[in-house]
Design a protein around this motif. Structure first.
Motif, PDB file in Angstrom:
ATOM      1  N   LYS A 230      14.669 -15.188  35.022  1.00  0.00           N
ATOM      2  CA  LYS A 230      14.908 -14.323  36.172  1.00  0.00           C
ATOM      3  C   LYS A 230      14.457 -14.942  37.483  1.00  0.00           C
ATOM      4  O   LYS A 230      14.479 -14.274  38.525  1.00  0.00           O
ATOM      5  CB  LYS A 230      14.186 -12.984  35.972  1.00  0.00           C
ATOM      6  N   SER A 231      14.042 -16.196  37.473  1.00  0.00           N
ATOM      7  CA  SER A 231      13.573 -16.856  38.691  1.00  0.00           C
ATOM      8  C   SER A 231      14.723 -17.016  39.678  1.00  0.00           C
ATOM      9  O   SER A 231      15.870 -17.264  39.286  1.00  0.00           O
ATOM     10  CB  SER A 231      12.982 -18.231  38.362  1.00  0.00           C
ATOM     11  N   GLN A 232      14.389 -16.879  40.946  1.00  0.00           N
ATOM     12  CA  GLN A 232      15.371 -17.031  42.004  1.00  0.00           C
ATOM     13  C   GLN A 232      14.882 -18.092  42.988  1.00  0.00           C
ATOM     14  O   GLN A 232      13.766 -18.022  43.484  1.00  0.00           O
ATOM     15  CB  GLN A 232      15.573 -15.703  42.749  1.00  0.00           C
ATOM     16  N   LEU A 233      15.720 -19.087  43.251  1.00  0.00           N
ATOM     17  CA  LEU A 233      15.451 -20.098  44.252  1.00  0.00           C
ATOM     18  C   LEU A 233      16.567 -20.080  45.283  1.00  0.00           C
ATOM     19  O   LEU A 233      17.533 -19.311  45.175  1.00  0.00           O
ATOM     20  CB  LEU A 233      15.335 -21.485  43.608  1.00  0.00           C
ATOM     21  N   ILE A 234      16.446 -20.924  46.297  1.00  0.00           N
ATOM     22  CA  ILE A 234      17.413 -20.912  47.394  1.00  0.00           C
ATOM     23  C   ILE A 234      18.819 -21.163  46.876  1.00  0.00           C
ATOM     24  O   ILE A 234      19.780 -20.499  47.289  1.00  0.00           O
ATOM     25  CB  ILE A 234      17.031 -21.966  48.447  1.00  0.00           C
ATOM     26  N   GLY A 235      18.970 -22.125  45.971  1.00  0.00           N
ATOM     27  CA  GLY A 235      20.298 -22.440  45.451  1.00  0.00           C
ATOM     28  C   GLY A 235      20.958 -21.264  44.770  1.00  0.00           C
ATOM     29  O   GLY A 235      22.170 -21.065  44.886  1.00  0.00           O
ATOM     30  N   ASN A 236      20.170 -20.455  44.057  1.00  0.00           N
ATOM     31  CA  ASN A 236      20.734 -19.286  43.386  1.00  0.00           C
ATOM     32  C   ASN A 236      21.221 -18.242  44.375  1.00  0.00           C
ATOM     33  O   ASN A 236      22.241 -17.578  44.156  1.00  0.00           O
ATOM     34  CB  ASN A 236      19.688 -18.665  42.465  1.00  0.00           C
ATOM     35  N   LEU A 237      20.488 -18.068  45.488  1.00  0.00           N
ATOM     36  CA  LEU A 237      20.925 -17.120  46.507  1.00  0.00           C
ATOM     37  C   LEU A 237      22.229 -17.564  47.145  1.00  0.00           C
ATOM     38  O   LEU A 237      23.113 -16.742  47.419  1.00  0.00           O
ATOM     39  CB  LEU A 237      19.841 -16.973  47.574  1.00  0.00           C
ATOM     40  N   VAL A 238      22.362 -18.857  47.393  1.00  0.00           N
ATOM     41  CA  VAL A 238      23.620 -19.370  47.948  1.00  0.00           C
ATOM     42  C   VAL A 238      24.763 -19.112  46.980  1.00  0.00           C
ATOM     43  O   VAL A 238      25.835 -18.622  47.361  1.00  0.00           O
ATOM     44  CB  VAL A 238      23.495 -20.874  48.257  1.00  0.00           C
ATOM     45  N   TYR A 239      24.538 -19.432  45.703  1.00  0.00           N
ATOM     46  CA  TYR A 239      25.571 -19.245  44.685  1.00  0.00           C
ATOM     47  C   TYR A 239      25.948 -17.771  44.541  1.00  0.00           C
ATOM     48  O   TYR A 239      27.134 -17.426  44.426  1.00  0.00           O
ATOM     49  CB  TYR A 239      25.079 -19.804  43.355  1.00  0.00           C
ATOM     50  N   ALA A 240      24.946 -16.880  44.556  1.00  0.00           N
ATOM     51  CA  ALA A 240      25.220 -15.449  44.386  1.00  0.00           C
ATOM     52  C   ALA A 240      26.036 -14.898  45.543  1.00  0.00           C
ATOM     53  O   ALA A 240      26.931 -14.061  45.342  1.00  0.00           O
ATOM     54  CB  ALA A 240      23.904 -14.684  44.261  1.00  0.00           C
TER      55      ALA A 240
END
Length: 278
Positions: A230-240
């Motif tokens: 469930k970790s969220q990093l900057i790349g995941n926010l961009v992808y989402a």
């Protein structure tokens, strides 16, 4: 041809025109579009993109606590991966550059580069199998860290370790053996020699390797998707925001955060001579 031979500068410009055009259009052009679109917004009712200048995206990133937390978490992961890579790379690189025989050194370099030839996804999913409940790690050690932030740091450290070993190894190869011998002749032990002779010479190489490990970890999202839980990093926010949210301007605004961080980092390490080591 004779005209170009008489004008070397014009010949050089002709040779560089194609790669420079590619650099300007494909790389700098993409960054320019990214920066411009970050100031656009999306109509919340129609979902259409509004191409008018607005600071709303950046205001949201600066004011919302969740985005500050994700940024700090991403910085922590990138810094942790870099530190782990340095700790592992220094002894390995020292052995390759100063201890191993010249013939063995070539095979060691090949062994370091071989994992880079494998697919990124294959390596990431292999670690997912290793870290899974009931997987090989749990079978051997009786427990497994599972998926999460620690798993992300572990896998990223494995993926980017060669990018730290090679610059440090190159820096150690330029270190004269006579300096090590002189330090020993003066009575310095191994620890003192490393601190006083080797480490100052290695700092530019370490910073050069950190440019790769830090930047690649800061913007990565695939490893987080695979083993991050469930970790969220900057790349995941961009992808989402590109995918489910369909908010390209906000994704572009988030993507400018690691770009800005890396620009600041490059300016900071420039004085160490790290850029000359690349």
């Amino acid at each position: 041809m004779s005209f170009l031979h008489r004008h070397p500068r014009l010949r050089l410009a002709a040779l560089l025109s194609a790669p420079l055009l590619w650099l300007v259009v494909a790389y700098l052009g993409a960054l320019a579009v990214l920066l411009v679109s970050a100031f656009w917004t999306v109509n919340g009712f129609t979902g259409e993109m509004v191409r008018t200048f607005s600071l709303a995206n950046f205001r949201t990133i600066l004011t919302e606590q969740v985005y500050r937390n994700v940024t700090l978490r991403s910085l922590g992961v990138a810094a942790s991966v870099t530190v782990i890579c340095v700790v592992l790379a220094v002894p390995m690189a020292f052995f390759m550059a100063k201890v191993a025989r010249p013939r063995s050194r070539h095979w060691l370099v090949i062994a370091i580069l071989t994992p880079l030839w494998a697919s990124y996804l294959v390596k990431a999913y292999a670690w997912r199998v290793l870290l899974a409940n009931g997987g090989p790690i749990e079978s051997v050690f009786g427990a497994t860290p599972g998926y999460g932030l620690f798993a992300t740091i572990l896998v990223l450290s494995y993926l980017w370790l060669p990018y730290m070993i090679l610059p440090i190894c190159a820096g150690l190869e330029r270190l004269p053996d006579s300096l090590l011998e002189a330090s020993g002749d003066l009575g310095a032990r191994a620890g003192r020699t490393f601190r006083s002779v080797v480490l100052p010479m290695l700092i530019p190489s370490v910073f050069a390797g950190s440019i790769f490990t830090f930047s690649l970890s800061l913007g990565d999202y695939i490893t987080v998707q695979i083993v991050g839980g469930k970790s969220q990093l900057i790349g995941n926010l961009v992808y989402a925001n590109i995918g489910a949210a369909n908010n390209l301007p906000f994704a572009a605004a988030i993507a400018t955060v690691p770009v800005l961080i890396m620009v600041i980092y490059l300016v900071a390490v420039r004085r160490s001579g790290a850029l000359e080591e690349l």
